[in-house]
Motif scaffolding. Sequence first.
Motif, PDB file in Angstrom:
ATOM      1  N   UNK A 196       0.825  -1.205   0.000  1.00  0.00           N
ATOM      2  CA  UNK A 196       0.000   0.000   0.000  1.00  0.00           C
ATOM      3  C   UNK A 196       0.861   1.257   0.000  1.00  0.00           C
ATOM      4  N   UNK A 197       0.255   2.379  -0.399  1.00  0.00           N
ATOM      5  CA  UNK A 197       0.980   3.648  -0.399  1.00  0.00           C
ATOM      6  C   UNK A 197       0.051   4.772   0.038  1.00  0.00           C
ATOM      7  N   UNK A 198       0.660   5.819   0.562  1.00  0.00           N
ATOM      8  CA  UNK A 198      -0.066   6.993   1.038  1.00  0.00           C
ATOM      9  C   UNK A 198       0.587   8.242   0.476  1.00  0.00           C
ATOM     10  N   UNK A 199      -0.204   9.119  -0.133  1.00  0.00           N
ATOM     11  CA  UNK A 199       0.296  10.380  -0.668  1.00  0.00           C
ATOM     12  C   UNK A 199      -0.391  11.561  -0.007  1.00  0.00           C
ATOM     13  N   UNK A 240      -4.213  10.815  -0.235  1.00  0.00           N
ATOM     14  CA  UNK A 240      -4.364   9.848  -1.322  1.00  0.00           C
ATOM     15  C   UNK A 240      -3.980   8.448  -0.839  1.00  0.00           C
ATOM     16  N   UNK A 241      -4.850   7.483  -1.068  1.00  0.00           N
ATOM     17  CA  UNK A 241      -4.579   6.090  -0.705  1.00  0.00           C
ATOM     18  C   UNK A 241      -4.485   5.240  -1.972  1.00  0.00           C
ATOM     19  N   UNK A 242      -3.568   4.281  -1.949  1.00  0.00           N
ATOM     20  CA  UNK A 242      -3.425   3.411  -3.114  1.00  0.00           C
ATOM     21  C   UNK A 242      -2.400   2.326  -2.864  1.00  0.00           C
ATOM     22  N   UNK A 243      -1.656   1.981  -3.904  1.00  0.00           N
ATOM     23  CA  UNK A 243      -0.664   0.936  -3.785  1.00  0.00           C
ATOM     24  C   UNK A 243       0.473   1.129  -4.763  1.00  0.00           C
ATOM     25  N   UNK A 244       1.515   0.316  -4.604  1.00  0.00           N
ATOM     26  CA  UNK A 244       2.678   0.380  -5.489  1.00  0.00           C
ATOM     27  C   UNK A 244       3.126  -1.026  -5.843  1.00  0.00           C
ATOM     28  N   UNK A 245       3.815  -1.124  -6.951  1.00  0.00           N
ATOM     29  CA  UNK A 245       4.471  -2.362  -7.360  1.00  0.00           C
ATOM     30  C   UNK A 245       5.821  -1.987  -7.949  1.00  0.00           C
ATOM     31  N   UNK A 261      -8.508  17.210  -3.810  1.00  0.00           N
ATOM     32  CA  UNK A 261      -8.799  17.129  -5.248  1.00  0.00           C
ATOM     33  C   UNK A 261      -9.728  15.976  -5.605  1.00  0.00           C
ATOM     34  N   UNK A 262      -9.773  14.907  -4.789  1.00  0.00           N
ATOM     35  CA  UNK A 262     -10.653  13.744  -5.010  1.00  0.00           C
ATOM     36  C   UNK A 262     -10.402  13.046  -6.342  1.00  0.00           C
ATOM     37  N   UNK A 263      -9.231  13.224  -6.912  1.00  0.00           N
ATOM     38  CA  UNK A 263      -8.920  12.622  -8.196  1.00  0.00           C
ATOM     39  C   UNK A 263      -7.994  11.424  -8.077  1.00  0.00           C
ATOM     40  N   UNK A 264      -7.584  10.912  -9.238  1.00  0.00           N
ATOM     41  CA  UNK A 264      -6.718   9.738  -9.319  1.00  0.00           C
ATOM     42  C   UNK A 264      -5.367  10.155  -9.882  1.00  0.00           C
ATOM     43  N   UNK A 265      -4.289   9.631  -9.282  1.00  0.00           N
ATOM     44  CA  UNK A 265      -2.939   9.966  -9.731  1.00  0.00           C
ATOM     45  C   UNK A 265      -2.103   8.699  -9.785  1.00  0.00           C
ATOM     46  N   UNK A 266      -1.284   8.578 -10.807  1.00  0.00           N
ATOM     47  CA  UNK A 266      -0.351   7.458 -10.910  1.00  0.00           C
ATOM     48  C   UNK A 266       1.004   7.981 -11.376  1.00  0.00           C
ATOM     49  N   UNK A 267       2.059   7.346 -10.888  1.00  0.00           N
ATOM     50  CA  UNK A 267       3.425   7.749 -11.222  1.00  0.00           C
ATOM     51  C   UNK A 267       4.213   6.515 -11.628  1.00  0.00           C
ATOM     52  N   UNK A 268       4.847   6.575 -12.776  1.00  0.00           N
ATOM     53  CA  UNK A 268       5.717   5.503 -13.252  1.00  0.00           C
ATOM     54  C   UNK A 268       7.151   6.028 -13.228  1.00  0.00           C
ATOM     55  N   UNK A 269       8.062   5.255 -12.654  1.00  0.00           N
ATOM     56  CA  UNK A 269       9.442   5.728 -12.498  1.00  0.00           C
ATOM     57  C   UNK A 269      10.437   4.609 -12.763  1.00  0.00           C
ATOM     58  N   UNK A 270      11.651   5.014 -13.083  1.00  0.00           N
ATOM     59  CA  UNK A 270      12.776   4.094 -13.230  1.00  0.00           C
ATOM     60  C   UNK A 270      13.985   4.750 -12.569  1.00  0.00           C
ATOM     61  N   UNK A 271      14.752   3.973 -11.815  1.00  0.00           N
ATOM     62  CA  UNK A 271      15.927   4.503 -11.137  1.00  0.00           C
ATOM     63  C   UNK A 271      17.131   3.610 -11.397  1.00  0.00           C
ATOM     64  N   UNK A 272      18.206   4.241 -11.828  1.00  0.00           N
ATOM     65  CA  UNK A 272      19.488   3.549 -11.939  1.00  0.00           C
ATOM     66  C   UNK A 272      20.272   3.843 -10.671  1.00  0.00           C
ATOM     67  N   UNK A 273      20.713   2.795  -9.997  1.00  0.00           N
ATOM     68  CA  UNK A 273      21.303   2.920  -8.664  1.00  0.00           C
ATOM     69  C   UNK A 273      22.763   2.482  -8.689  1.00  0.00           C
ATOM     70  N   UNK A 274      23.627   3.361  -8.215  1.00  0.00           N
ATOM     71  CA  UNK A 274      25.054   3.062  -8.059  1.00  0.00           C
ATOM     72  C   UNK A 274      25.371   3.185  -6.579  1.00  0.00           C
ATOM     73  N   UNK A 275      25.872   2.119  -5.967  1.00  0.00           N
ATOM     74  CA  UNK A 275      26.107   2.174  -4.530  1.00  0.00           C
ATOM     75  C   UNK A 275      27.383   1.439  -4.129  1.00  0.00           C
ATOM     76  N   UNK A 276      27.927   1.884  -3.028  1.00  0.00           N
ATOM     77  CA  UNK A 276      29.047   1.232  -2.371  1.00  0.00           C
ATOM     78  C   UNK A 276      28.550   0.793  -1.002  1.00  0.00           C
ATOM     79  N   UNK A 277      27.816  -0.320  -0.975  1.00  0.00           N
ATOM     80  CA  UNK A 277      27.182  -0.762   0.261  1.00  0.00           C
ATOM     81  C   UNK A 277      26.273   0.329   0.795  1.00  0.00           C
ATOM     82  N   UNK A 278      26.362   0.579   2.100  1.00  0.00           N
ATOM     83  CA  UNK A 278      25.617   1.678   2.723  1.00  0.00           C
ATOM     84  C   UNK A 278      26.470   2.932   2.864  1.00  0.00           C
ATOM     85  N   UNK A 279      27.715   2.869   2.389  1.00  0.00           N
ATOM     86  CA  UNK A 279      28.610   4.009   2.543  1.00  0.00           C
ATOM     87  C   UNK A 279      28.263   5.140   1.582  1.00  0.00           C
ATOM     88  N   UNK A 280      27.768   4.799   0.394  1.00  0.00           N
ATOM     89  CA  UNK A 280      27.494   5.816  -0.612  1.00  0.00           C
ATOM     90  C   UNK A 280      26.465   5.268  -1.600  1.00  0.00           C
TER      91      UNK A 280
END
Length: 281
Positions: free
Chosen positions: A110-113, A134-139, A160-179
């Motif tokens: 579930x998600x909350x906005x 706003x109440x809904x969900x994510x996948x 607003x009582x309307x419907x909203x959806x967001x589609x996203x893509x993320x490229x992730x570069x990490x060094x463990x939890x350090x960066x």
Amino acid sequence: MSFYGIGRGPARIFRRITMYKRTCFTLCLAALGATVASSATAQDGADEPRRTRVALGPQMVPSYPGSETLVLRPLFDISRAEAGEEFAFEAPDESFGFSVIRGNTFTFGPSLGLEGKRASDDVGGLPKVGFSVEFGGFAQLEVGENLRLRAEARQGVTGHDGFISVVSADYVIRDGDRQLLSFGPRVTMTDSKYQDAYFGISPAAASPGLLAYDADGGIQSVGATVGYIQQISSRWGIYSYAKYDRLVGDPGDSPVVVAFGSRDQFAGGIALTYTFGRGRK
């Protein structure tokens, strides 16, 4: 987890953000208290202690969709990780939520906005839009080690009582939890009820300077988000992000945006993080 009027006087700005500051600050304190308690319990006797990272700081965001002025609001994030594991990646602009189904690569929950109110004075006397929940969900789907795809869908139950959806893509570069560095595109889609609330002008509200305008719904904006986390020590770190959206379609052509707002929507924030518990660094 993870949003105008500056030219109209400090007192008015203060009134506008007071509700958000009080609410978010209260939630932050409650979550922080629960985090400390659970972390202490885990360290005292659990066989598998967990780590918790809390981020708290300021962010500048549009006060409502289409506004050209930024307001100050709290930036808060909390992440949990099992002993020996890295903190799971979360985009800085995704809505509040938690996983109820988690596989090796697929997650659902579930998600909350939350969306700030728009005052009538902000848009030349047009109808106000109340604070929106706003109440809904994510996948989301992890593609390989560096790419995450995510879709959110939420229905407004106030404001607003309307419907909203967001589609996203993320490229992730990490060094463990350090960066950790993440970046990727965003596409926001809303229905006609949502768009009419912020970008439409009904015949009754029209005037010689603001002709009636009907927003049909569809793609509202396209943009991108960049996030960066840097661990300074085993406990302290920095959490930051920057976001840009460009209004398109009916919202971008709206007389409301032309007269009182901007098609360019900016946001950004920086926070200090503190990690409780022991484990991977």
